[in-house]
Scaffold this active site. Structure first.
Site, PDB file in Angstrom:
ATOM      1  N   GLU A  71       0.788  -1.238   0.000  1.00  0.00           N
ATOM      2  CA  GLU A  71       0.000   0.000   0.000  1.00  0.00           C
ATOM      3  C   GLU A  71       0.821   1.289   0.000  1.00  0.00           C
ATOM      4  O   GLU A  71       0.751   2.080   0.955  1.00  0.00           O
ATOM      5  CB  GLU A  71      -0.937   0.000   1.205  1.00  0.00           C
ATOM      6  CG  GLU A  71      -1.900  -1.153   1.219  1.00  0.00           C
ATOM      7  CD  GLU A  71      -2.914  -1.076   2.366  1.00  0.00           C
ATOM      8  OE1 GLU A  71      -2.636  -0.379   3.354  1.00  0.00           O
ATOM      9  OE2 GLU A  71      -3.966  -1.720   2.254  1.00  0.00           O
ATOM     10  N   GLU A  83      -5.628  -8.393   0.374  1.00  0.00           N
ATOM     11  CA  GLU A  83      -6.247  -8.147   1.696  1.00  0.00           C
ATOM     12  C   GLU A  83      -7.717  -7.808   1.524  1.00  0.00           C
ATOM     13  O   GLU A  83      -8.094  -7.110   0.568  1.00  0.00           O
ATOM     14  CB  GLU A  83      -5.606  -6.950   2.417  1.00  0.00           C
ATOM     15  CG  GLU A  83      -4.265  -7.207   3.026  1.00  0.00           C
ATOM     16  CD  GLU A  83      -3.706  -5.986   3.764  1.00  0.00           C
ATOM     17  OE1 GLU A  83      -4.499  -5.195   4.304  1.00  0.00           O
ATOM     18  OE2 GLU A  83      -2.472  -5.846   3.764  1.00  0.00           O
TER      19      GLU A  83
HETATM   20  C1  GAL Z   1      -4.377  -2.361   5.536  1.00  0.00           C
HETATM   21  C2  GAL Z   1      -2.986  -2.704   6.018  1.00  0.00           C
HETATM   22  C3  GAL Z   1      -2.980  -3.784   7.055  1.00  0.00           C
HETATM   23  C4  GAL Z   1      -4.107  -3.709   8.043  1.00  0.00           C
HETATM   24  C5  GAL Z   1      -5.407  -3.497   7.332  1.00  0.00           C
HETATM   25  C6  GAL Z   1      -6.614  -3.360   8.247  1.00  0.00           C
HETATM   26  O1  GAL Z   1      -4.413  -1.054   5.022  1.00  0.00           O
HETATM   27  O2  GAL Z   1      -2.205  -3.143   4.941  1.00  0.00           O
HETATM   28  O3  GAL Z   1      -1.714  -3.761   7.660  1.00  0.00           O
HETATM   29  O4  GAL Z   1      -3.838  -2.827   9.041  1.00  0.00           O
HETATM   30  O5  GAL Z   1      -5.333  -2.336   6.534  1.00  0.00           O
HETATM   31  O6  GAL Z   1      -6.848  -2.053   8.580  1.00  0.00           O
END
Ligand code: GAL
Length: 472
Positions: free
Chosen positions: A196, A381
């Site tokens: 990200e 994710e």
């Molecule tokens: C993403 C990040 C993760 C985790 C997730 C949940 O932006 O890559 O590390 O924190 O959000 O908020």
């Protein structure tokens, strides 16, 4: 040509009112038809990051956690520090057992730069051995490792040299990537260079809530550009160092980025709100996503900075696009804010514990949009902060359905990684938000893990893919 198409799909996603998604799977057959909709090699797994689960770290974030803003507000909302976290550094066998219980065949985790290179020029071979042992143990359990090389944290010695504000960090990270790829290459094929870039740039340099806590959108744009340059150099280094095809698919490496994509919905039909939503979309979503096609960095903040630069090695550096998807923001113009906008969720929307809009249709939209890049896509994710664990099953089901719908319409989606395996340290929020499929009791000496109801949903999906969850 392709870019125009992506822009069109993106524009449609921004301006059309969302229709409720048709249910593609049907309640009674649940996920039993998945095998015919997704590739046989589809990866189903979970994702974590070193700083959030390992415990015992010492880096720019551990420094940040102890600090407060000028107004005296602690940097971490719930006043916790990452500390021992889930103690996953010492509990990988336990964590792999949880993955087997889920029926997962993949796991995305990050290696911690500050552990491996605690000071400039030093290399911690013992820590590197442990990461290699993890990757081998995962493989032995039938779980494909995806390794992230940079997930938000920097070693203190890199941060004090200026971190992402300095070009030197590009070469430091490329050289770190070469060492890791050499060490783990025999067990790892799937590499994620940077997690990200847009979130890090925004949170650290626009909103000032991640270290180093600045609020300067000009620097944020430069940082995002620097991260794309770093990605290109890291990809080159990984390809040189990892020449072993660990999974026997004929390729030693598959390299991508985990790109956080959000839906930015203009709050009203006013031209200014639409303009600002479009601008936010280009800065946050498009700048990274178009890079694999153009080989350029194009970032524009009207009146502040304009970057348009060809980056050597960027073209061809992506084997896949990783998408981190969490939801949608409504966008209203707010010209006094450094981001020029106010982002919010209308009061009538279903939200997570963090107030994020639960919008599964958005995952379908972003997969359609970025499937058009012509690269394979992984959902690297997707997850929800849900302390009680009651909402996560339907969240997971609805998002997976959105993915299947996109796949059935031709998007080359190769995997889904749920965030997260475990409750963990949620950056500026601390330990309060709970993202884990398994709940972690942080007060228990063994950081006891217990299943949330979504474990069953995950297992159902796994069975639908022909995987075999193990009894708990
Ligand atoms: C993403 C990040 C993760 C985790 C997730 C949940 O932006 O890559 O590390 O924190 O959000 O908020």
């Amino acid at each position: 040509m392709k870019l125009a198409r992506i822009a069109r799909i993106g524009h449609a996603a921004l301006t059309k009112d969302p229709h409720p998604p048709p249910c593609v799977l049907g309640a009674e057959d649940a996920f039993s038809s998945l095998r015919s909709s997704l590739p046989a090699s589809f990866l189903l797994g979970t994702a974590t990051a070193s700083h959030q689960i390992e415990g015992g770290l010492d880096n720019d974030w551990t420094d940040w956690e102890r600090g407060a803003s000028r107004e005296g507000e602690p940097h971490i909302k719930d006043r916790t520090v990452s500390g021992a976290a889930c103690d996953s550094w010492n509990r990988i066998e336990e964590d792999i057992a949880l993955m087997r219980r889920l029926g997962a065949n993949a796991y995305r985790f990050s290696v911690e730069w500050s552990r491996l290179e605690p000071t400039e020029g030093a290399w911690n071979e013992e820590a590197a051995d442990r990461y290699l042992a993890w990757a081998l143990a995962l493989r032995a359990a039938g779980i494909e490792p995806m390794v992230t090389l940079h997930h938000f944290t920097l070693p203190r010695w890199v941060a004090t040299q200026g971190g992402w504000m300095k070009d030197r960090t590009i070469e430091l990270l490329a050289s770190f990537s070469r060492k890791v790829a050499k060490k783990l290459g025999s067990a790892v094929d799937l590499w994620c260079t940077i997690n990200e870039p847009n979130v890090l740039a925004t949170m650290s340099y626009v909103k000032g809530v991640f270290p180093p806590g600045l609020t300067d959108s000009r620097i944020a744009a430069q940082v995002q550009a620097r991260m794309l340059k770093a990605h290109a150099r890291m990809a080159e280094a990984i390809r040189e160092a990892d020449t072993t095809d660990a999974d026997g698919d004929g390729r030693a490496t598959q390299i991508g980025i985990a790109h956080h994509v959000r839906i930015f919905q203009p709050a009203t039909r006013s031209p200014l709100d639409r303009l600002i939503a479009g601008f936010t979309d280009r800065f946050f979503n498009e700048a990274i996503a178009s890079a694999p096609l153009t080989g350029r960095i194009e970032l524009d903040i009207p009146g502040v900075i304009h970057i348009d630069e060809a980056v050597p090695g960027l073209l061809g550096s992506f084997d896949y696009m990783g998408i981190n998807y969490y939801g949608r923001d409504h966008v209203r113009a707010e010209l006094r804010d450094p981001s020029l906008s106010k982002q919010y969720v209308p009061a009538d929307r279903p939200v997570s514990d963090l107030g994020w809009d639960i919008y599964p249709e958005g995952l379908y939209q972003v997969l359609k949009r970025y499937g058009a890049l012509g690269l394979p896509v992984y959902v690297t994710e997707n997850g929800i902060a849900d302390k009680g664990g009651e909402v996560r099953p339907s969240f997971l089901r609805a998002h997976f359905e959105a993915l299947v719908r996109a796949a059935r319409e031709g998007v080359d989606v190769r995997g889904y990684f749920h965030w997260s395996l475990l409750d963990n340290f949620e950056w500026a929020e601390g330990y309060e938000p709970r993202f884990g499929l398994f709940r972690v009791d942080f007060d228990h000496p063994d950081k006891r893990r217990t299943p949330t109801p979504a474990v069953e949903t995950f297992q159902e999906i796994a069975r639908g893919l022909g995987l075999r969850p193990e009894p708990g």
